[in-house]
Structure formats: C-alpha cells, structure tokens
Design an enzyme around this catalytic site. Structure first.
Site, short mmCIF file in Angstrom:
data_model
loop_
_atom_site.label_atom_id
_atom_site.label_comp_id
_atom_site.label_asym_id
_atom_site.label_seq_id
_atom_site.Cartn_x
_atom_site.Cartn_y
_atom_site.Cartn_z
N ARG A 15 0.83 -1.20 0.00
CA ARG A 15 0.00 0.00 0.00
C ARG A 15 0.87 1.26 0.00
NH1 ARG A 15 -0.76 4.78 2.35
NH2 ARG A 15 -0.32 3.86 4.39
N ASP A 16 1.43 1.59 1.14
CA ASP A 16 2.26 2.79 1.25
C ASP A 16 3.46 2.72 0.32
OD1 ASP A 16 3.35 5.14 2.09
OD2 ASP A 16 3.56 4.58 4.18
N HIS A 207 5.39 4.50 12.92
CA HIS A 207 5.61 4.45 11.47
C HIS A 207 6.67 5.50 11.14
CE1 HIS A 207 4.06 4.23 7.17
NE2 HIS A 207 4.73 5.36 7.15
N HIS A 209 9.87 7.02 8.50
CA HIS A 209 10.45 7.11 7.17
C HIS A 209 11.95 7.33 7.31
CE1 HIS A 209 6.73 7.98 4.50
NE2 HIS A 209 6.37 7.31 5.58
N CYS A 240 4.40 9.47 1.29
CA CYS A 240 3.11 10.16 1.20
C CYS A 240 3.06 11.01 -0.06
CB CYS A 240 2.91 11.03 2.44
SG CYS A 240 1.43 12.06 2.36
N ASN A 249 10.08 5.05 3.16
CA ASN A 249 9.68 4.26 4.33
C ASN A 249 10.89 3.47 4.83
OD1 ASN A 249 6.70 4.50 4.76
ND2 ASN A 249 6.66 3.88 2.61
#
Length: 310
Positions: A15-16, A207, A209, A240, A249
């Site tokens: 997803r991300d 989360h 990065h 994002c 990430n």
C-alpha cells in the site's frame, strides 16, 4: 538497553510502498509479492486502500486483489481508509480490519483529506460507530506526529490530546507516524515514552520514514521507550503523495535484520524477505533503497582473497 524480546512488523509495502511508484502493478504482480511475503512469515499486512482511483491510481485494483487473498487466516489483512466512504467500500468487499489515517497537522490534513484535524476527529464518531456495528477492527494512524513539512514542529501535548479524544471510541491500535522523516531519536523516545506511560493499557505502534537517514535509529528509540509494533515497507519504497520529499519508508528487511541482530525476535524469515525484495526490484524495474538486500546479512562471511605477489 532494556528491549522487548519480540516485536510485530506491520508490512505496508503493498500500500504505502506502491502508492508513489510510477509503474502500476497488476493484481497478478501484487499476488506474487503477497505470496513471497507470506512465505517470509509476515503476520500483518496493509494490502491496499479504498481511496479515489484518480488520486491514487496505484490502488485502483485493491478490491480485486483482496478477493484473491482474503482466505489467508494466518495474515491479518488491513485496508487503509481516508473517510467513511472508504470504510463502507471496505465493508462491501468483506474487509475485516481497516486503518484510518488523519494528520495531527491541520495543513497536512487539509492537503490529504480536505479537512482540518478537528473536523476529522469530529467525523470519527460516525466512522467508529460504523466499524463497531459491522464488527470491523479499527486502527488509527496519526500522521505528522513528529513534525509537519508545512507547519514545522508538532507539540507533544497536541498528540496527547488527540490520543485522549481517539480513546473515547472503540479502536484497536493507534500508530504515531513520522510522515515525512522529520523525527530524531531523542524526540521519538521522549514522545513515545510519554504516550506509553500515560496510556499503559492500550496498543501503540510507530511508522517511520528514512527520508533523512534516521529511520532505523528512530525505531531503536521507540523500542527502548516500550513500543513493540513498527510499520515497514518491503525494499524501503513508498511515502506520502501529498507531502513534498516524503519518500523513504523504513525498509522491512533492514528493520528485521537490525532487530534480529540485536536479539529482538520478529518471527520473519529474513532470507525469504530478501528474496521478496529482489523480486520487487525486478517488477518495478529500478534499484530499491534497502541496504541488506544489496550487502547481505552481517553474518555473511567471505573467503580471504589470495595474496597477490609481484
């Protein structure tokens, strides 16, 4: 260092990770990666998002992909949702676990979901009620928890106030997200320690990065503060799409390698994970940011080269 014996890795690559890629993977290509992650013993996976396909075309085949993988009980499959409409679409497709994302920063939230943070919190009651009525597990990610690319610093008290409001509802987990890689280890330790101490009976994740090279260090800081759930993206891809410079990430295989070397178990097979990362690189057609897949595990030994004499 006082560290937990075991942590959970929440894989967000499908997803991300993929949402910033120019190449849009087909359902079959996503399935191949999913099976490789399954073989690596990944236990939690964010498989896609129910967002408008014009905004994030990489996620347009999320529903079709889910119908191929939903019968894997050993993996908790989670869909990202930006609003109640996304939750309704998730429910229509039989999704049992979702992740709702909004930002601690008003400016970033307006860029992302066209609402202020306060509006997102006000609308959250309807979303939470719908999830409870339909027996859908609801996770929440608070983006820009450690800083906003538009506003700068986000005060810890603002995060604490947001958490207090969220905990009035029936939710499973809250993840604090460093959406654009602005956090540093001291900041991470101080905020997460405060959160863990004040809300002892609730499940929190982080989360991070690696945009500025501090992702792994921030994980160690969160781990030392008591966080035991960390998001990571296969190969280190993603970011994002609504924030400048938000690529990077933390890389799943790099995170797993680091933690296992520190004696912190992840239950993930690193060799299989590296294999999955290599295949992802082939599918995307470009080099990935992750380091362990390039260099190999630190336990890898090399033969002594023959001495050259003149």
């Amino acid at each position: 260092m006082k560290l937990a014996d075991h942590v959970t890795i929440y894989e967000v690559g499908l997803r991300d990770g993929l949402q910033l890629e120019s190449k849009i993977l087909s359902v079959d290509e996503k399935l191949e990666l999913f099976y490789l992650l399954q073989m690596a013993n990944v236990s939690e996976l964010e498989f896609g998002s129910f967002v408008h396909p014009k905004l994030v075309p990489q996620m347009a085949n999320t529903a079709e992909f889910y119908h191929h993988v939903k019968e894997f009980p050993e993996i908790e499959l989670v869909a990202l949702i930006p609003n109640l409409k996304g939750l309704e679409l998730a429910k229509q497709n039989g999704v049992r676990s979702v992740n709702y994302v909004f930002s601690a920063s008003n400016t970033h939230n307006q860029q992302n979901v066209r609402q202020t943070t306060e509006q997102s919190l006000e609308n959250f009651s309807n979303l939470s009620q719908f999830a409870s009525d339909n027996d859908i597990a609801l996770n929440v990610t608070v983006a820009t928890s450690f800083g906003c690319p538009f506003e700068g610093s986000v005060l810890p008290q603002r995060i604490m106030n947001i958490i207090e409001k969220l905990l009035l509802h029936n939710i499973k987990r809250i993840t604090l997200a460093d959406t654009t890689g602005m956090a540093n280890p001291k900041q991470v330790y101080q905020l997460t320690k405060q959160v863990v101490n004040e809300f002892r009976d609730f499940e929190f994740g982080c989360h991070f990065h690696n945009t500025r090279g501090m992702g792994l260090a921030n994980i160690v800081a969160g781990l030392e503060a008591g966080i035991t759930i960390f998001d990571a993206s296969l190969g280190g891809i993603g970011g994002c799409p609504f924030a400048p410079g938000a690529t990077g990430n933390v890389c799943t295989e790099d995170v797993v390698h680091m933690l296992e070397e520190m004696g912190v178990r992840t239950s993930i097979n690193l060799d299989q994970l590296i294999h999955a990362s290599n295949r992802l690189e082939e599918l995307l057609g470009h080099e990935l940011p992750g380091q362990v897949a390039k260099a190999g595990k630190s336990s890898r030994l090399y033969p002594v080269p023959n001495k050259v004499t003149s």
